[in-house]
Design a protein around this motif. Structure first.
Motif, PDB file in Angstrom:
ATOM      1  N   SER A  41       0.862  -1.198   0.088  1.00 17.60           N
ATOM      2  CA  SER A  41       0.069  -0.052   0.095  1.00 17.60           C
ATOM      3  C   SER A  41       0.910   1.322   0.029  1.00 17.60           C
ATOM      4  CB  SER A  41      -0.892  -0.061   1.272  1.00 17.60           C
ATOM      5  OG  SER A  41      -1.662   1.187   1.334  1.00 17.60           O
ATOM      6  N   ILE A  42       0.315   2.158  -0.937  1.00 17.00           N
ATOM      7  CA  ILE A  42       1.237   3.613  -0.710  1.00 17.00           C
ATOM      8  C   ILE A  42       0.075   4.548  -0.558  1.00 17.00           C
ATOM      9  CG2 ILE A  42       2.335   5.082  -2.245  1.00 17.00           C
ATOM     10  CD1 ILE A  42       3.619   2.912  -3.678  1.00 17.00           C
ATOM     11  N   GLY A  43       0.101   5.238   0.372  1.00 22.17           N
ATOM     12  CA  GLY A  43      -0.814   6.343   0.716  1.00 22.17           C
ATOM     13  C   GLY A  43      -0.247   7.646   1.519  1.00 22.17           C
ATOM     14  N   ASN A  44      -1.159   8.368   1.801  1.00 23.62           N
ATOM     15  CA  ASN A  44      -0.781   9.466   2.573  1.00 23.62           C
ATOM     16  C   ASN A  44      -1.551   9.994   3.787  1.00 23.62           C
ATOM     17  OD1 ASN A  44      -2.821  10.374   1.259  1.00 23.62           O
ATOM     18  ND2 ASN A  44      -1.641  11.529  -0.384  1.00 23.62           N
ATOM     19  N   ASP A 144      -3.183   5.057  -3.200  1.00 20.67           N
ATOM     20  CA  ASP A 144      -3.896   5.857  -2.123  1.00 20.67           C
ATOM     21  C   ASP A 144      -4.509   5.138  -1.041  1.00 20.67           C
ATOM     22  OD1 ASP A 144      -4.782   8.066  -1.174  1.00 20.67           O
ATOM     23  OD2 ASP A 144      -6.609   8.210  -2.580  1.00 20.67           O
ATOM     24  N   GLY A 145      -3.911   3.959  -0.737  1.00 20.15           N
ATOM     25  CA  GLY A 145      -4.236   2.816   0.212  1.00 20.15           C
ATOM     26  C   GLY A 145      -4.114   3.070   1.455  1.00 20.15           C
ATOM     27  N   PHE A 146      -3.653   4.303   2.296  1.00 18.26           N
ATOM     28  CA  PHE A 146      -3.529   4.073   3.663  1.00 18.26           C
ATOM     29  C   PHE A 146      -4.931   4.050   4.817  1.00 18.26           C
ATOM     30  CE2 PHE A 146      -2.154   6.304   7.470  1.00 18.26           C
ATOM     31  CZ  PHE A 146      -1.537   5.281   8.167  1.00 18.26           C
ATOM     32  N   GLN A 147      -5.948   4.837   3.952  1.00 19.44           N
ATOM     33  CA  GLN A 147      -7.368   4.866   4.482  1.00 19.44           C
ATOM     34  C   GLN A 147      -8.438   3.608   4.060  1.00 19.44           C
ATOM     35  OE1 GLN A 147      -5.879   7.733   3.220  1.00 19.44           O
ATOM     36  NE2 GLN A 147      -5.121   8.281   5.349  1.00 19.44           N
ATOM     37  N   HIS A 148      -7.822   2.785   2.884  1.00 22.09           N
ATOM     38  CA  HIS A 148      -8.504   1.854   2.552  1.00 22.09           C
ATOM     39  C   HIS A 148      -8.306   0.427   3.387  1.00 22.09           C
ATOM     40  CE1 HIS A 148     -11.075  -0.115  -0.839  1.00 22.09           C
ATOM     41  NE2 HIS A 148     -10.177  -0.904  -0.827  1.00 22.09           N
ATOM     42  N   LEU A 149      -8.963   0.293   4.415  1.00 18.10           N
ATOM     43  CA  LEU A 149      -8.556  -0.744   5.539  1.00 18.10           C
ATOM     44  C   LEU A 149      -9.331  -2.037   5.037  1.00 18.10           C
ATOM     45  CD1 LEU A 149      -8.863   1.336   8.609  1.00 18.10           C
ATOM     46  CD2 LEU A 149      -6.753   0.963   7.215  1.00 18.10           C
ATOM     47  N   GLN A 150     -10.357  -1.862   4.075  1.00 20.68           N
ATOM     48  CA  GLN A 150     -10.919  -3.152   3.611  1.00 20.68           C
ATOM     49  C   GLN A 150      -9.964  -4.253   3.099  1.00 20.68           C
ATOM     50  OE1 GLN A 150     -11.667  -0.084   2.730  1.00 20.68           O
ATOM     51  NE2 GLN A 150     -13.742   0.474   2.240  1.00 20.68           N
ATOM     52  N   LEU A 151      -8.755  -3.774   2.472  1.00 23.85           N
ATOM     53  CA  LEU A 151      -7.956  -4.633   1.828  1.00 23.85           C
ATOM     54  C   LEU A 151      -6.681  -4.610   2.662  1.00 23.85           C
ATOM     55  CD1 LEU A 151      -7.336  -6.414  -0.292  1.00 23.85           C
ATOM     56  CD2 LEU A 151      -6.623  -4.367  -1.532  1.00 23.85           C
ATOM     57  N   ALA A 152      -6.350  -5.954   3.277  1.00 22.86           N
ATOM     58  CA  ALA A 152      -5.124  -6.140   4.017  1.00 22.86           C
ATOM     59  C   ALA A 152      -3.909  -5.778   3.172  1.00 22.86           C
ATOM     60  CB  ALA A 152      -5.254  -7.614   4.558  1.00 22.86           C
ATOM     61  N   ARG A 153      -2.622  -5.513   3.801  1.00 22.86           N
ATOM     62  CA  ARG A 153      -1.578  -4.932   3.028  1.00 22.86           C
ATOM     63  C   ARG A 153      -0.406  -5.985   3.825  1.00 22.86           C
ATOM     64  NH1 ARG A 153      -3.048  -0.064   4.000  1.00 22.86           N
ATOM     65  NH2 ARG A 153      -5.085  -0.739   2.825  1.00 22.86           N
ATOM     66  N   ASP A 154       0.609  -6.043   3.044  1.00 25.74           N
ATOM     67  CA  ASP A 154       1.932  -6.729   3.659  1.00 25.74           C
ATOM     68  C   ASP A 154       2.964  -5.819   3.817  1.00 25.74           C
ATOM     69  OD1 ASP A 154       1.613  -9.951   3.150  1.00 25.74           O
ATOM     70  OD2 ASP A 154       0.453  -8.821   1.420  1.00 25.74           O
ATOM     71  N   LEU A 155       2.763  -4.447   3.128  1.00 24.31           N
ATOM     72  CA  LEU A 155       3.511  -3.396   3.579  1.00 24.31           C
ATOM     73  C   LEU A 155       2.765  -2.090   3.406  1.00 24.31           C
ATOM     74  CD1 LEU A 155       6.572  -2.491   4.511  1.00 24.31           C
ATOM     75  CD2 LEU A 155       6.910  -2.512   1.587  1.00 24.31           C
ATOM     76  N   ASN A 156       2.934  -1.052   4.441  1.00 16.14           N
ATOM     77  CA  ASN A 156       2.120   0.154   4.389  1.00 16.14           C
ATOM     78  C   ASN A 156       3.182   1.197   4.227  1.00 16.14           C
ATOM     79  OD1 ASN A 156      -0.520   0.969   4.412  1.00 16.14           O
ATOM     80  ND2 ASN A 156      -0.701   0.748   6.567  1.00 16.14           N
ATOM     81  N   LEU A 157       3.203   1.697   3.218  1.00 15.87           N
ATOM     82  CA  LEU A 157       4.286   2.924   2.894  1.00 15.87           C
ATOM     83  C   LEU A 157       3.211   4.345   3.044  1.00 15.87           C
ATOM     84  CD1 LEU A 157       6.244   1.767  -0.043  1.00 15.87           C
ATOM     85  CD2 LEU A 157       6.869   1.504   2.291  1.00 15.87           C
ATOM     86  N   ARG A 186       0.418   3.055  12.278  1.00 15.15           N
ATOM     87  CA  ARG A 186       0.136   1.801  11.074  1.00 15.15           C
ATOM     88  C   ARG A 186       0.973   1.666  10.040  1.00 15.15           C
ATOM     89  NH1 ARG A 186      -4.978   4.382  10.590  1.00 15.15           N
ATOM     90  NH2 ARG A 186      -4.723   4.072   8.296  1.00 15.15           N
ATOM     91  N   ALA A 187       1.871   2.690  10.058  1.00 19.12           N
ATOM     92  CA  ALA A 187       2.724   2.668   8.931  1.00 19.12           C
ATOM     93  C   ALA A 187       4.078   1.874   8.988  1.00 19.12           C
ATOM     94  CB  ALA A 187       3.455   4.089   8.444  1.00 19.12           C
ATOM     95  N   ASP A 188       4.283   1.018   8.057  1.00 22.80           N
ATOM     96  CA  ASP A 188       5.639   0.286   8.362  1.00 22.80           C
ATOM     97  C   ASP A 188       6.815   0.986   7.962  1.00 22.80           C
ATOM     98  OD1 ASP A 188       4.524  -2.105   9.069  1.00 22.80           O
ATOM     99  OD2 ASP A 188       3.747  -2.370   6.877  1.00 22.80           O
TER     100      ASP A 188
END
Length: 342
Positions: A41-44, A144-157, A186-188
């Protein structure tokens, strides 16, 4: 006066709703879906441009070099039918037009041909499941995935813009924060973008308290290829100057700074809303205004350019591409390798 009275309570209500949603996921009342392949995930933390799109491109290229068949999952902001699933690119050819996909997904699709597929879909979980079955995708980049919590992620940038890291220190709509700063737990990994524009020592100190030992990377925006609207690469010496820049992006000042760094002489800048869609009359007005200011040509961003190809220009118009450069990207490579092998 009216907005100064209305916005604080709206911001408080928004904050309460955000905290309730985060708590629901934290307590298991809401759950995230885990896909069968890695998701990065890449978000802000704020609305507006944080330099996220060049970071998405960079991560896709690294994953492709590591032998992965990559797909970008994105919502596709301000496209014609926001509820439709649009295969923008299968990784080898463009499958949609810009109005169907949105400007940033279309730009990514063009820049990542031969590297990554791109899908615009509000339901990114369903889009990911479809892409695994139909395209044999084995790694996703969630845009734009930081707030999209419906989908699990293996890395949160998470990208933090050095020019405006905290969005006025207020939650929407009073400020530009989507979530409280504390959400960075929550960020990795946090990526500071646009470090070329200001001293980041203070931001680093703030982030070190918030992310508690997790990596913080520093990056800069640098000029990429300089092209005509038709896609032909040109040199700065080929451009009639002074040049009038115009753009519809989240951080126009960053773009103008980049142009000056590329050796261009600017005159009469024109900034429009992010994701702005141009009409022929508007382009005629922009060109006329540039000519009156003494400019000999126009220049815009690659994101704007994908919406300009069917329009006519009465003076030369050029496109400055933007790339992201890390002070040291070894940590990013290590994090991505870990996300792929866990």
């Amino acid at each position: 006066m009216k907005s100064s009275l209305v916005l604080p309570p709206l911001s408080a209500l928004y904050g309460a709703a955000i905290r309730a949603r985060l708590a629901a996921y934290s307590r298991g009342l809401l759950s995230s879906t885990q896909l069968s392949v890695p998701v990065i995930s890449i978000g802000n933390l704020t609305v507006g441009g944080t330099g996220k799109t060049p970071l998405v491109e960079k991560v896709c290229r690294i994953l492709a070099v590591k032998g992965r068949k990559v797909c970008v999952l994105t919502r596709g902001y301000r496209r014609e039918n926001a509820s439709a699933r649009v295969l923008v690119s299968d990784g080898q050819s463009i499958q949609a037009i810009e109005k169907e996909s949105g400007d940033e997904p279309f730009l990514l699709a063009e820049k990542l041909l031969g590297i990554a597929a791109v899908i615009s879909d509000a339901d990114r979980t369903a889009a990911g499941e479809w892409a695994i079955e139909e395209l044999n995708i084995d790694a996703f980049v969630l845009d734009d995935g930081f707030q999209h919590l419906q989908l699990a992620r293996d890395l949160n940038l998470v990208a933090i813009d050095a020019t405006d890291p905290w969005g006025g220190n207020k939650l929407l709509p009073l400020g530009r924060l989507r979530e409280p700063r504390s959400s960075l737990k929550r960020a990795d990994c946090v990526v500071i973008t646009r470090a070329e524009m200001r001293d980041v020592a203070g931001i680093l100190n703030d982030l070190q308290r918030l992310v508690k030992g997790r990596p913080i990377l520093i990056s800069r925006m640098v000029p990429g290829a300089l092209k005509t609207l038709a896609g032909e690469i040109v040199k700065v010496s080929d451009i009639p100057q002074p040049i009038a820049p115009f753009c519809g992006v989240g951080n126009p000042e960053s773009f103008y700074h980049l142009l000056r760094c590329a050796g261009l002489v600017l005159i009469g800048t024109r900034s429009l809303a992010d994701h702005h869609r141009y009409s022929q009359d508007e382009i005629n007005e922009i060109a006329a205004e540039a000519r009156r200011s003494g400019a000999h040509s126009l220049i815009t961003t690659a994101k704007d350019a994908v919406k300009l190809r069917e329009l006519k220009f009465s003076m030369p118009c050029f496109v400055q591409e933007i790339e992201i450069q890390f002070d040291d990207d070894a940590v990013l490579h290590k994090l991505l390798h870990g996300a792929l092998t866990n």
